[in-house]
Motif scaffolding. Sequence first.
Motif, PDB file in Angstrom:
ATOM      1  N   GLN A   3       0.816  -1.199   0.000  1.00  0.00           N
ATOM      2  CA  GLN A   3       0.000   0.000   0.000  1.00  0.00           C
ATOM      3  C   GLN A   3       0.858   1.261   0.000  1.00  0.00           C
ATOM      4  O   GLN A   3       2.050   1.233   0.274  1.00  0.00           O
ATOM      5  N   ARG A 153       0.229   2.728  -6.620  1.00  0.00           N
ATOM      6  CA  ARG A 153       0.668   1.802  -5.571  1.00  0.00           C
ATOM      7  C   ARG A 153       1.850   0.971  -6.033  1.00  0.00           C
ATOM      8  O   ARG A 153       2.803   0.751  -5.288  1.00  0.00           O
ATOM      9  N   LEU A 204      -1.776   4.787   6.157  1.00  0.00           N
ATOM     10  CA  LEU A 204      -1.594   3.351   6.320  1.00  0.00           C
ATOM     11  C   LEU A 204      -1.578   2.997   7.808  1.00  0.00           C
ATOM     12  O   LEU A 204      -0.764   3.515   8.578  1.00  0.00           O
ATOM     13  N   ARG A 208      -3.567  -1.327   6.056  1.00  0.00           N
ATOM     14  CA  ARG A 208      -4.599  -0.811   5.150  1.00  0.00           C
ATOM     15  C   ARG A 208      -4.742   0.693   5.337  1.00  0.00           C
ATOM     16  O   ARG A 208      -4.407   1.238   6.386  1.00  0.00           O
TER      17      ARG A 208
END
Length: 238
Positions: A3, A153, A204, A208
């Motif tokens: 991520q 990403r 983050l 996630r």
Amino acid sequence: MEQLHWLAVVRHGLSTGNVTAQDAETSGAELIDIPERDADVPLAPAGREQAEAVGRHLAGRRLDLAVVSPYRRTRQTAEIALAGSGVPVVVDERLRDRELGVLDLLTARGVRARLPDEARRRERLGKFYYRPPGGESWADVLLRLRAVLREIREDHPGGRVVLFAHEATVLMVRYLAEHLSEPELMELARGSTIANCSISSWRLTAGRLEPELFNAVDHLHRHDAPPTTQEDVNAEPV
């Protein structure tokens, strides 16, 4: 897939088109008298001041990349906000505003008066799936947003990235980042007018992206807006 560490979306500053559209809606007009094509609408003077406020807010943050809609108002917002920062800027046509097709330059009243069949079809299908002739549905816009976010990403794992884009982009990035459903997105859209030069961001956390700010405008109302935390200034990506 790895991520990003931090993702933000800035809506462009107040544009001359925003001012004209609001005046048309308020006066009950059917048409919005904007001489330029949508891609060429510039910032209004107040929009330039808003972009400067965004720049003060972002100053000192470590940013790895800015990705910008090609429309003039968004490019101007990014240029003003990032002036002298050295942040790499990429213009990506997939961040352009939603294309309205036959509804372009019509107010809500104008759509009902001039295209009643389209007004009924839009009401039946809802914003998410309704595609005006020659234009895009929200689902269409999401297809291009998914693609550009996936590339960001992959190319900048653990990076800090800011997007300069449009009102619909803010809502749809939230839909993607927070895995919303169509009803949740529609409820959010009904209750939120995305402000010009507002900032929405995700950080983050536990693997996630978690929401940090949504439609935030505090930076527009003060002269000095330092980074929220020391981490924003000098921390390495996780």
